[in-house]
Design a protein around this motif. Structure first.
Motif, PDB file in Angstrom:
ATOM      1  N   ASP A 119       0.824  -1.223   0.000  1.00 46.57           N
ATOM      2  CA  ASP A 119       0.000   0.000   0.000  1.00 46.57           C
ATOM      3  C   ASP A 119       0.850   1.262   0.000  1.00 46.57           C
ATOM      4  N   ILE A 120       1.920   1.292   0.788  1.00 50.85           N
ATOM      5  CA  ILE A 120       2.740   2.496   0.843  1.00 50.85           C
ATOM      6  C   ILE A 120       3.452   2.712  -0.491  1.00 50.85           C
ATOM      7  N   ARG A 121       3.846   1.631  -1.149  1.00 44.25           N
ATOM      8  CA  ARG A 121       4.487   1.776  -2.455  1.00 44.25           C
ATOM      9  C   ARG A 121       3.496   2.327  -3.492  1.00 44.25           C
ATOM     10  N   LYS A 122       2.245   1.916  -3.408  1.00 42.96           N
ATOM     11  CA  LYS A 122       1.216   2.473  -4.305  1.00 42.96           C
ATOM     12  C   LYS A 122       1.032   3.965  -4.033  1.00 42.96           C
ATOM     13  N   ALA A 123       1.006   4.349  -2.752  1.00 40.40           N
ATOM     14  CA  ALA A 123       0.862   5.763  -2.399  1.00 40.40           C
ATOM     15  C   ALA A 123       2.070   6.559  -2.879  1.00 40.40           C
ATOM     16  N   ILE A 124       3.261   5.993  -2.771  1.00 43.77           N
ATOM     17  CA  ILE A 124       4.473   6.663  -3.254  1.00 43.77           C
ATOM     18  C   ILE A 124       4.352   6.922  -4.752  1.00 43.77           C
ATOM     19  N   MET A 127       1.958   9.737  -5.428  1.00 46.91           N
ATOM     20  CA  MET A 127       2.480  11.044  -5.003  1.00 46.91           C
ATOM     21  C   MET A 127       3.415  11.661  -6.037  1.00 46.91           C
ATOM     22  N   GLU A 128       3.944  10.849  -6.946  1.00 41.06           N
ATOM     23  CA  GLU A 128       4.921  11.310  -7.939  1.00 41.06           C
ATOM     24  C   GLU A 128       4.449  12.573  -8.652  1.00 41.06           C
ATOM     25  N   LYS A 129       3.170  12.634  -8.988  1.00 37.93           N
ATOM     26  CA  LYS A 129       2.644  13.784  -9.731  1.00 37.93           C
ATOM     27  C   LYS A 129       1.928  14.787  -8.832  1.00 37.93           C
ATOM     28  N   LEU A 130       1.835  14.484  -7.538  1.00 38.15           N
ATOM     29  CA  LEU A 130       1.088  15.362  -6.639  1.00 38.15           C
ATOM     30  C   LEU A 130       1.989  16.217  -5.754  1.00 38.15           C
ATOM     31  N   ASP A 131       2.885  15.556  -5.013  1.00 38.85           N
ATOM     32  CA  ASP A 131       3.665  16.278  -4.008  1.00 38.85           C
ATOM     33  C   ASP A 131       4.914  15.485  -3.663  1.00 38.85           C
ATOM     34  N   LEU A 132       6.047  15.960  -4.120  1.00 38.70           N
ATOM     35  CA  LEU A 132       7.310  15.256  -3.904  1.00 38.70           C
ATOM     36  C   LEU A 132       7.753  15.282  -2.446  1.00 38.70           C
ATOM     37  N   VAL A 133       7.356  16.304  -1.701  1.00 38.57           N
ATOM     38  CA  VAL A 133       7.728  16.364  -0.284  1.00 38.57           C
ATOM     39  C   VAL A 133       7.013  15.250   0.478  1.00 38.57           C
ATOM     40  N   SER A 134       5.710  15.113   0.270  1.00 41.15           N
ATOM     41  CA  SER A 134       4.963  14.022   0.918  1.00 41.15           C
ATOM     42  C   SER A 134       5.463  12.670   0.432  1.00 41.15           C
ATOM     43  N   GLN A 135       5.805  12.580  -0.842  1.00 38.42           N
ATOM     44  CA  GLN A 135       6.354  11.342  -1.386  1.00 38.42           C
ATOM     45  C   GLN A 135       7.649  10.976  -0.661  1.00 38.42           C
ATOM     46  N   ASP A 136       8.501  11.961  -0.433  1.00 34.61           N
ATOM     47  CA  ASP A 136       9.767  11.720   0.246  1.00 34.61           C
ATOM     48  C   ASP A 136       9.544  11.199   1.664  1.00 34.61           C
ATOM     49  N   ILE A 137       8.560  11.738   2.345  1.00 35.18           N
ATOM     50  CA  ILE A 137       8.222  11.260   3.695  1.00 35.18           C
ATOM     51  C   ILE A 137       7.864   9.778   3.630  1.00 35.18           C
ATOM     52  N   LEU A 138       7.016   9.416   2.669  1.00 38.25           N
ATOM     53  CA  LEU A 138       6.585   8.023   2.553  1.00 38.25           C
ATOM     54  C   LEU A 138       7.727   7.105   2.115  1.00 38.25           C
ATOM     55  N   ILE A 139       8.628   7.603   1.286  1.00 36.01           N
ATOM     56  CA  ILE A 139       9.787   6.805   0.878  1.00 36.01           C
ATOM     57  C   ILE A 139      10.635   6.456   2.105  1.00 36.01           C
ATOM     58  N   ASP A 140      10.864   7.439   2.978  1.00 33.07           N
ATOM     59  CA  ASP A 140      11.621   7.172   4.207  1.00 33.07           C
ATOM     60  C   ASP A 140      10.928   6.124   5.067  1.00 33.07           C
ATOM     61  N   ALA A 142       8.827   3.788   4.041  1.00 35.14           N
ATOM     62  CA  ALA A 142       8.890   2.485   3.363  1.00 35.14           C
ATOM     63  C   ALA A 142      10.225   1.797   3.618  1.00 35.14           C
ATOM     64  N   ALA A 143      11.304   2.547   3.576  1.00 32.73           N
ATOM     65  CA  ALA A 143      12.629   1.949   3.789  1.00 32.73           C
ATOM     66  C   ALA A 143      12.718   1.289   5.163  1.00 32.73           C
ATOM     67  N   GLU A 144      12.233   1.956   6.192  1.00 32.06           N
ATOM     68  CA  GLU A 144      12.290   1.389   7.543  1.00 32.06           C
ATOM     69  C   GLU A 144      11.325   0.216   7.700  1.00 32.06           C
ATOM     70  N   LEU A 145      10.130   0.328   7.120  1.00 32.88           N
ATOM     71  CA  LEU A 145       9.175  -0.778   7.213  1.00 32.88           C
ATOM     72  C   LEU A 145       9.721  -2.020   6.511  1.00 32.88           C
ATOM     73  N   GLU A 146      10.394  -1.823   5.392  1.00 29.87           N
ATOM     74  CA  GLU A 146      11.008  -2.956   4.693  1.00 29.87           C
ATOM     75  C   GLU A 146      12.123  -3.573   5.526  1.00 29.87           C
ATOM     76  N   LYS A 147      12.851  -2.750   6.272  1.00 33.60           N
ATOM     77  CA  LYS A 147      13.886  -3.270   7.170  1.00 33.60           C
ATOM     78  C   LYS A 147      13.241  -4.068   8.304  1.00 33.60           C
ATOM     79  N   PHE A 148      12.148  -3.550   8.860  1.00 30.04           N
ATOM     80  CA  PHE A 148      11.439  -4.283   9.916  1.00 30.04           C
ATOM     81  C   PHE A 148      10.977  -5.640   9.404  1.00 30.04           C
ATOM     82  N   GLN A 149      10.455  -5.659   8.171  1.00 30.94           N
ATOM     83  CA  GLN A 149      10.003  -6.928   7.619  1.00 30.94           C
ATOM     84  C   GLN A 149      11.176  -7.896   7.483  1.00 30.94           C
ATOM     85  N   TRP A 150      12.323  -7.385   7.115  1.00 34.38           N
ATOM     86  CA  TRP A 150      13.513  -8.230   7.036  1.00 34.38           C
ATOM     87  C   TRP A 150      13.829  -8.835   8.407  1.00 34.38           C
TER      88      TRP A 150
END
Length: 183
Positions: A119-124, A127-140, A142-150
């Motif tokens: 879901d977060i990857r879909k939101a990212i 966001m590409e065409k809407l708001d890069l600042v909000s996209q950047d927040i979600l990218i950060d 996603a990186a941590e959530l993917e680490k948690f899953q690992w």
């Protein structure tokens, strides 16, 4: 009703971004409650390691909820952090495992992370065409959530690289499959 948004965004863009972020807020609120549920209900060998592994995840996900809620407010909208908002935004089933062994909870939690990360990857992407600042927040996030899953998957992975619950489509199914393999 607020009549402003972030400078450089149209009112429509601000509303669209806030709507996407609201879904993330509900997801994060649900996830930190689910993680606490696992923290309280995990038993068996490796209990303490998993019990203590979960708390930093809870705290970071709570911080994500706060960050997203504050971004919604900055966009001129009202973040909804109530249980009703979680239920209204929910596209997933409630966590289905009660008191159970470490392997069972981690297998079920892996499926939870699958859904959250998809879901977060879909939101990212949206966001590409809407708001890069909000996209950047979600990218950060996603990186941590993917680490948690690992971290979760490291407890479930065989030396050959397969997961104890491989192919299970539901949390209960994943828990049962992992429980049987660890017996």
């Amino acid at each position: 009703m607020t009549s402003f948004t972030i400078p450089g965004l149209t009112d429509k863009q601000g509303s669209d971004v806030a709507e996407l972020l609201q879904k993330q807020l509900s997801t994060y609120n649900d996830l930190h409650l689910t993680l606490k549920h696992v923290h309280w209900n995990v038993v068996g060998p490796n209990f303490i390691g998993v019990h203590e592994m979960i708390d930093p995840q809870v705290e970071l996900v709570r911080a994500y909820a706060d960050e997203v809620a504050e971004r919604i407010a900055a966009l001129g909208k009202s973040p909804k952090g109530t249980p009703g908002a979680i239920v209204a935004d929910r596209t997933w089933d409630d966590y289905s495992v009660g008191r159970d062994k470490v392997q069972a909870h981690l297998a079920a939690l892996d499926l939870v992370y699958n859904g959250v990360i998809e879901d977060i990857r879909k939101a990212i992407a949206r966001m590409e065409k809407l708001d890069l600042v909000s996209q950047d927040i979600l990218i950060d996030h996603a990186a941590e959530l993917e680490k948690f899953q690992w971290f979760v998957r490291a407890h479930l992975e065989s030396a050959g690289g397969t997961l104890a619950h491989e192919g299970a489509p539901t949390e209960r199914g994943a828990a049962g499959k992992a429980r049987r393999k660890s017996a």
